[in-house]
Design a protein around this motif. Structure first.
Motif, mmCIF file in Angstrom:
data_model
loop_
_atom_site.group_PDB
_atom_site.id
_atom_site.type_symbol
_atom_site.label_atom_id
_atom_site.label_comp_id
_atom_site.label_asym_id
_atom_site.label_seq_id
_atom_site.Cartn_x
_atom_site.Cartn_y
_atom_site.Cartn_z
ATOM 1 N N SER A 19 0.825 -1.163 -0.104
ATOM 2 C CA SER A 19 0.090 -0.079 -0.059
ATOM 3 C C SER A 19 0.744 1.322 0.026
ATOM 4 O O SER A 19 0.623 2.409 -0.671
ATOM 5 C CB SER A 19 -0.926 0.094 1.255
ATOM 6 N N THR A 48 -0.945 -5.083 -6.660
ATOM 7 C CA THR A 48 -0.903 -6.399 -6.222
ATOM 8 C C THR A 48 0.240 -6.754 -5.792
ATOM 9 O O THR A 48 1.274 -6.035 -5.549
ATOM 10 C CB THR A 48 -1.437 -7.342 -7.146
ATOM 11 N N SER A 212 -6.895 -2.236 -5.908
ATOM 12 C CA SER A 212 -6.781 -2.704 -4.541
ATOM 13 C C SER A 212 -8.036 -2.584 -3.678
ATOM 14 O O SER A 212 -8.542 -3.490 -2.888
ATOM 15 C CB SER A 212 -5.901 -1.757 -3.490
ATOM 16 N N LYS A 216 -10.480 -5.690 -2.185
ATOM 17 C CA LYS A 216 -10.882 -5.800 -0.907
ATOM 18 C C LYS A 216 -12.405 -5.790 -0.618
ATOM 19 O O LYS A 216 -12.742 -6.618 0.232
ATOM 20 C CB LYS A 216 -10.243 -4.357 0.161
ATOM 21 N N ASN A 245 -5.510 -8.558 1.822
ATOM 22 C CA ASN A 245 -5.608 -7.907 0.702
ATOM 23 C C ASN A 245 -4.252 -7.827 -0.503
ATOM 24 O O ASN A 245 -4.310 -8.078 -1.437
ATOM 25 C CB ASN A 245 -6.381 -6.515 0.656
ATOM 26 N N ASN A 246 -3.302 -7.533 0.522
ATOM 27 C CA ASN A 246 -2.041 -7.219 -0.291
ATOM 28 C C ASN A 246 -1.101 -8.840 -0.526
ATOM 29 O O ASN A 246 -0.155 -8.412 -1.067
ATOM 30 C CB ASN A 246 -1.133 -6.328 0.404
#
Length: 676
Positions: A19, A48, A212, A216, A245-246
């Motif tokens: 992020s 990603t 992203s 999510k 999420n990452n």
């Protein structure tokens, strides 16, 4: 208007860096375009684990043309004695692309009027590799092959596409083109982009959700469906959700199970095993009871998801087996034996053992209790807590799960029959564990937390382990902020500086603190940061100069003064008080005021007003009273020569001003407040 896509393809990045790296790329691209005078509408960022990308929309075709006026040499050196243009003016002209005769004299200087034509955006973007990507900064870098170039992870591919045209640049041996890649395991074919705007849709067909936020949302939706189907309550802890999420490009949530017998282990251990070690979400029923299930998210589709679930279950059960073993074995240990063993556990090699640290903390805790005037009723409990509060460091559970320090200490203490307040303080002394983390709720826990952190700060400073710049390996800034937050939350009217001064006069278990001034300066810096959202910086500096380090009082002083800044009398009052401070500093003896030495009525009026000024616990009223002195102070200065040749009269007048300054200095050093 054009659209530009930049994608950096990478080996998988650590989830906690994704992020921040995405936000950094977006900002650097925006700054790059602004610097080059290229206008655009918006930037959309994508990220990603294995790609960072931005799509710049509404990009102008060329940079903006500008006319500049550049200041050159002065008229004095523009020509030589024969009236010819000097070398200085000729060199300046060449540098600006004009002749000396083109220059314009304005005032005492020559200026060049310079026209800078626009440059095609496609040409400007060729520098984006060196000017943007190569200059990105990370907390973790990798070096690969024989390259000296460092990046967060090795760069595998680069996409640089202006509408449907490739903007070519090269980093190391990677040349940008229009070819991106899909999911590592689900899509093997290269993806040739025909247009920058095709990016997101093209990746969606290749099992990559590059947005992203969209990714999510999909995870949240999938887990919500699982929860609804099973009547479960699943808390999506924000930090864990961001990390999960990452970790994925194409998420698929699934359910895993473990045997119900493990629910006999404290739920903090189970939750830690799931969240911190496996990145799973724990499952509860609608009444909040932990269940023998977990939710995980796969980086892929639902094919063979049952096998994936079984694999994850095996990994988790191995952790739970360890936890169950340690839970059972730790209960056989005695607290007294563990505390004795702490004598051989190093707190820091330059400082001593954990046991010695606890001994110093016990003394500090008693001082804090006395200064905060806390009830003597909990003395025995505080002493007991200080004697044992680190024992759980030597338990098997904490050795395996260090995140459970304090938490397991509380549980084992209760099982051993310790008082509940003592057990709670063992957990609370670690608080806060983050900048905005929870604070101790009990007074014993608060005292122990402050004492533990204060000894850590004082002892590390003593041996020269002082934070510098952004380097703070022992988290002393966080410890100091924690102390201040706890004191503020507990509403303790204590002076940290007074307590620290008392500690520096002692030798605690053979250890003597050093570098007092460095410590006070360091704590002042943290207090200033704490007050930064409350008052102006000059006011913060002024109240910190009172040298009390009473956090509650400093906060009240800063707020009270800041609220006065918009009032009409603020400037005059501060300037008058500042003048009082400046003259009072010239007094080189103890102040003694003799009313018989007054020579005019203005001295007597100021003296009477000062005598009537009694500061109380009401800070707002105190500031009002000080500002009410402004008129008699002003009249006094207008009609009285303080630095007269008569030494007796001068001494008397300086004594009067010194007494006023002494009272005012309990609020602030008014000479530090800016009135301009």
């Amino acid at each position: 208007m054009a659209n530009y896509l930049l994608e950096i393809g990478l080996e998988e990045m650590p989830a906690h860096l994704v992020s921040a790296a995405s936000a950094q790329l977006e900002k650097r691209v925006a700054d790059f375009l602004a610097e080059k005078r290229v206008k655009f509408d918006t930037i959309v960022k994508y990220a990603t684990p294995r790609r960072l990308a931005v799509l710049v929309k509404g990009l102008s075709d060329a940079s903006e043309a500008v006319d500049e006026e550049v200041k050159g040499p002065s008229e004095k050196i523009a020509k030589d004695a024969d009236g010819n243009w000097s070398k200085a003016i000729q060199g300046f002209s060449r540098g600006q692309g004009v002749t000396p005769d083109d220059l314009v004299l304005k005032g005492d200087y020559y200026y060049a009027n310079k026209h800078i034509s626009g440059v095609p955006t496609s040409e400007i973007l060729t520098a984006i590799g060196d000017d943007v990507i190569a200059k990105m900064q990370f907390s973790t870098y990798m070096k690969w092959a024989n390259n000296s170039f460092l990046f967060v992870r090795p760069i595998q591919w680069l996409v640089s596409l202006l509408d449907d045209e490739t903007v070519s640049f090269k980093l190391l041996d990677v040349t940008s083109n229009a070819i991106t890649r899909g999911h590592r395991f689900l899509y093997d074919e290269p993806i040739v982009l025909k247009d920058a705007l095709d990016y997101e849709a093209a990746l969606n067909t290749a099992f990559v959700i590059a947005d992203s936020a969209a990714r999510k949302t999909l995870i949240e939706t999938q887990i919500a469906e699982i929860a609804s189907t099973n009547s479960w309550d699943i808390y999506l802890e924000p930090g864990l959700l961001e990390e999960v999420n990452n970790l994925v490009e194409y998420p698929t949530a699934f359910v895993g199970d473990f045997e119900a017998k493990y629910l006999d282990v404290p739920e903090e251990v189970l939750v830690t095993s799931m969240r911190e070690h496996q990145r799973y979400f724990e499952v509860r029923d609608l009444s909040g009871n932990l269940q023998n299930h977990f939710i995980s998210v796969r980086n892929g589709n639902a094919e063979h998801i049952e096998n994936v679930a079984k694999g994850n279950q095996k990994v988790l059960v191995a952790r739970l087996e360890d936890a169950e073993f340690f839970w059972r074995e730790d209960q056989k240990l005695k607290i007294s034996d563990l505390v004795e063993k702490l004598k051989k556990v190093t707190f820091h090699e330059k400082i001593g053992s954990v046991y010695e640290h606890m001994g110093r903390v016990k003394i500090i805790a008693k001082k804090l209790r006395d200064h905060a005037m806390l009830p003597l009723a909990f003395d025995d409990k505080l002493d007991r807590a200080a004697d044992i509060y680190k024992f759980d460091l030597l338990t098997g559970m904490v050795g395996e799960f260090d995140e459970l320090q304090g938490i397991m200490g509380e549980k084992y203490a209760l099982l051993a029959g310790e008082d509940a307040a003592v057990a709670t303080s063992i957990r609370e002394h670690y608080m806060p564990t983050s900048a905005d983390g929870d604070l101790p709720e009990t007074e014993i826990g608060a005292v122990l937390a402050v004492a533990d952190k204060l000894d850590t700060i004082l002892s590390f400073f003593t041996v020269g382990l002082i934070p510098s710049g952004s380097n703070d390996p022992y988290a002393l800034r966080r410890a100091t902020a924690g102390i201040l937050r706890i004191i503020d939350n507990q509403k303790w009217a204590i002076s940290l500086e007074t307590i620290i001064n008392e500690l520096y006069s002692l030798r605690l278990n053979g250890f003597k603190y050093d570098r007092r001034d460095d410590v006070i300066s360091f704590i002042n810096g943290r207090v200033a940061k704490m007050l930064s959202g409350i008052a102006r910086r000059d006011i913060i500096d002024a109240v910190l100069a009172t040298e009390s380090l009473d956090v509650a009082r400093l906060t009240e002083n800063a707020q009270a003064l800041d609220h006065k800044t918009d009032e009409a009398d603020f400037k005059t009052s501060v300037e008058n008080l500042s003048r009082v401070f400046n003259l009072a500093s010239k007094l080189d003896a103890a102040p003694v005021i003799d009313e018989t030495q007054f020579e005019n009525a203005y001295e007597k009026v100021l003296f009477d007003a000062n005598q009537a000024l009694v500061l109380t616990d009401n800070v707002v009223e105190n500031v009002e009273k000080l500002f009410d002195l402004s008129t008699p102070i002003s009249n006094f200065f207008d009609n009285t020569m303080v630095m007269t040749d008569n030494s007796v009269i001068k001494y008397n007048r300086l004594s009067l001003l010194s007494d006023i300054a002494s009272k005012a200095s309990k609020i602030a050093d008014f000479t530090l407040i800016n009135t301009k």
